[in-house]
Design a protein around this motif. Structure first.
Motif, PDB file in Angstrom:
ATOM      1  N   ARG A 104       4.112   1.861   0.527  1.00  0.00           N
ATOM      2  CA  ARG A 104       4.274   3.066  -0.198  1.00  0.00           C
ATOM      3  C   ARG A 104       3.901   4.308   0.538  1.00  0.00           C
ATOM      4  O   ARG A 104       3.575   5.288   0.050  1.00  0.00           O
ATOM      5  CB  ARG A 104       3.795   3.244  -1.618  1.00  0.00           C
ATOM      6  N   THR A 105       3.790   4.130   1.900  1.00  0.00           N
ATOM      7  CA  THR A 105       3.534   5.203   3.069  1.00  0.00           C
ATOM      8  C   THR A 105       4.143   4.709   4.095  1.00  0.00           C
ATOM      9  O   THR A 105       4.284   3.723   4.494  1.00  0.00           O
ATOM     10  CB  THR A 105       2.055   5.601   2.749  1.00  0.00           C
ATOM     11  N   THR A 106       4.547   5.879   5.059  1.00  0.00           N
ATOM     12  CA  THR A 106       4.836   5.641   6.265  1.00  0.00           C
ATOM     13  C   THR A 106       3.668   5.931   7.447  1.00  0.00           C
ATOM     14  O   THR A 106       3.628   5.584   8.567  1.00  0.00           O
ATOM     15  CB  THR A 106       6.169   6.562   6.902  1.00  0.00           C
ATOM     16  N   ASP A 107       2.505   6.461   6.781  1.00  0.00           N
ATOM     17  CA  ASP A 107       1.386   6.780   7.472  1.00  0.00           C
ATOM     18  C   ASP A 107       0.609   5.334   7.902  1.00  0.00           C
ATOM     19  O   ASP A 107       0.077   4.829   6.915  1.00  0.00           O
ATOM     20  CB  ASP A 107       0.169   7.638   6.868  1.00  0.00           C
ATOM     21  N   PRO A 108       0.453   5.103   9.343  1.00  0.00           N
ATOM     22  CA  PRO A 108      -0.166   3.630   9.491  1.00  0.00           C
ATOM     23  C   PRO A 108      -1.561   3.662   9.113  1.00  0.00           C
ATOM     24  O   PRO A 108      -2.163   2.437   8.732  1.00  0.00           O
ATOM     25  CB  PRO A 108      -0.002   3.557  10.851  1.00  0.00           C
ATOM     26  N   LYS A 109      -2.444   4.919   9.270  1.00  0.00           N
ATOM     27  CA  LYS A 109      -3.851   4.485   8.734  1.00  0.00           C
ATOM     28  C   LYS A 109      -3.903   4.428   7.148  1.00  0.00           C
ATOM     29  O   LYS A 109      -4.619   3.808   6.775  1.00  0.00           O
ATOM     30  CB  LYS A 109      -4.543   5.974   9.097  1.00  0.00           C
ATOM     31  N   THR A 110      -3.071   5.167   6.542  1.00  0.00           N
ATOM     32  CA  THR A 110      -2.927   4.960   5.166  1.00  0.00           C
ATOM     33  C   THR A 110      -2.477   3.588   4.681  1.00  0.00           C
ATOM     34  O   THR A 110      -3.078   2.912   3.789  1.00  0.00           O
ATOM     35  CB  THR A 110      -2.137   5.969   4.585  1.00  0.00           C
ATOM     36  N   MET A 111      -1.556   2.929   5.428  1.00  0.00           N
ATOM     37  CA  MET A 111      -1.022   1.818   5.268  1.00  0.00           C
ATOM     38  C   MET A 111      -2.335   0.744   5.455  1.00  0.00           C
ATOM     39  O   MET A 111      -2.578   0.127   4.394  1.00  0.00           O
ATOM     40  CB  MET A 111       0.163   1.265   6.438  1.00  0.00           C
ATOM     41  N   ALA A 122       9.137  -1.780  10.714  1.00  0.00           N
ATOM     42  CA  ALA A 122       7.969  -1.387  10.003  1.00  0.00           C
ATOM     43  C   ALA A 122       8.379  -0.927   8.765  1.00  0.00           C
ATOM     44  O   ALA A 122       7.424  -0.732   7.781  1.00  0.00           O
ATOM     45  CB  ALA A 122       7.251  -0.272  10.865  1.00  0.00           C
ATOM     46  N   TYR A 123       9.984  -0.811   8.414  1.00  0.00           N
ATOM     47  CA  TYR A 123      10.114  -0.069   7.035  1.00  0.00           C
ATOM     48  C   TYR A 123       9.832  -1.137   5.854  1.00  0.00           C
ATOM     49  O   TYR A 123       9.425  -0.658   4.827  1.00  0.00           O
ATOM     50  CB  TYR A 123      11.544  -0.001   7.197  1.00  0.00           C
ATOM     51  N   PRO A 124      10.181  -2.480   5.998  1.00  0.00           N
ATOM     52  CA  PRO A 124       9.455  -3.191   4.944  1.00  0.00           C
ATOM     53  C   PRO A 124       8.208  -3.082   4.538  1.00  0.00           C
ATOM     54  O   PRO A 124       7.526  -3.024   3.469  1.00  0.00           O
ATOM     55  CB  PRO A 124       9.697  -4.515   5.267  1.00  0.00           C
TER      56      PRO A 124
END
Length: 142
Positions: free
Chosen positions: A13-20, A5-7
């Motif tokens: 530009r976020t690690t939050d899935p909902k924001t992504m 999931a890092y790429p």
């Protein structure tokens, strides 16, 4: 977050899935609605340039504008309904596939039109892929 999931996180530009997910939906909404406005407003000149019937382009433009607005409604929600997001992912995948089929079996566009249709299919397919990955991350976090 899984290593794979890092790429995706870097792209969003976020690690939050909902924001992504919301960011990918928002980008899709802007691009889709923008294409819809262009197709509808300039269907004649664009149709001539792309080698696509202006009536078809106008109809696609109106449809894309409405679809883009719908995707935008999902994007602005703090927690977009997952069934709606799944419908967007599937709709994008179908659009990408049908664009390729139309290019090969139905349309006879100009060279610019053929390139544009292929690029559009790749872009929409890319939206489907990143939205699907973000949707999976949201579901995994529940």
């Amino acid at each position: 977050m899984a290593t794979s999931a890092y790429p995706l996180a870097a792209l969003a530009r976020t690690t939050d899935p909902k924001t992504m997910l919301r960011r990918f939906l928002g980008l899709d909404a802007v691009v889709t609605a923008g294409n819809g406005v262009a197709y509808a407003a300039a269907s004649g000149p664009l149709g001539d340039f792309l080698g696509v019937d202006s009536g078809l382009l106008f109809g696609l433009g109106v449809g894309l504008l409405l679809y883009g607005l719908g995707v935008g409604v999902l994007a602005v929600r703090k927690s977009p309904p997952l069934v709606g997001v799944q419908a967007v992912v599937e709709g994008n995948a179908v659009w990408a596939a049908l664009s390729v089929v139309a290019l090969v079996a139905w349309l006879s566009p100009s060279t610019a039109g053929a390139v544009w249709i292929a690029l559009q299919a790749a872009t929409v397919g890319g939206f489907a892929a990143v939205q699907y990955a973000a949707l999976r991350a949201v579901r995994a976090g529940r």
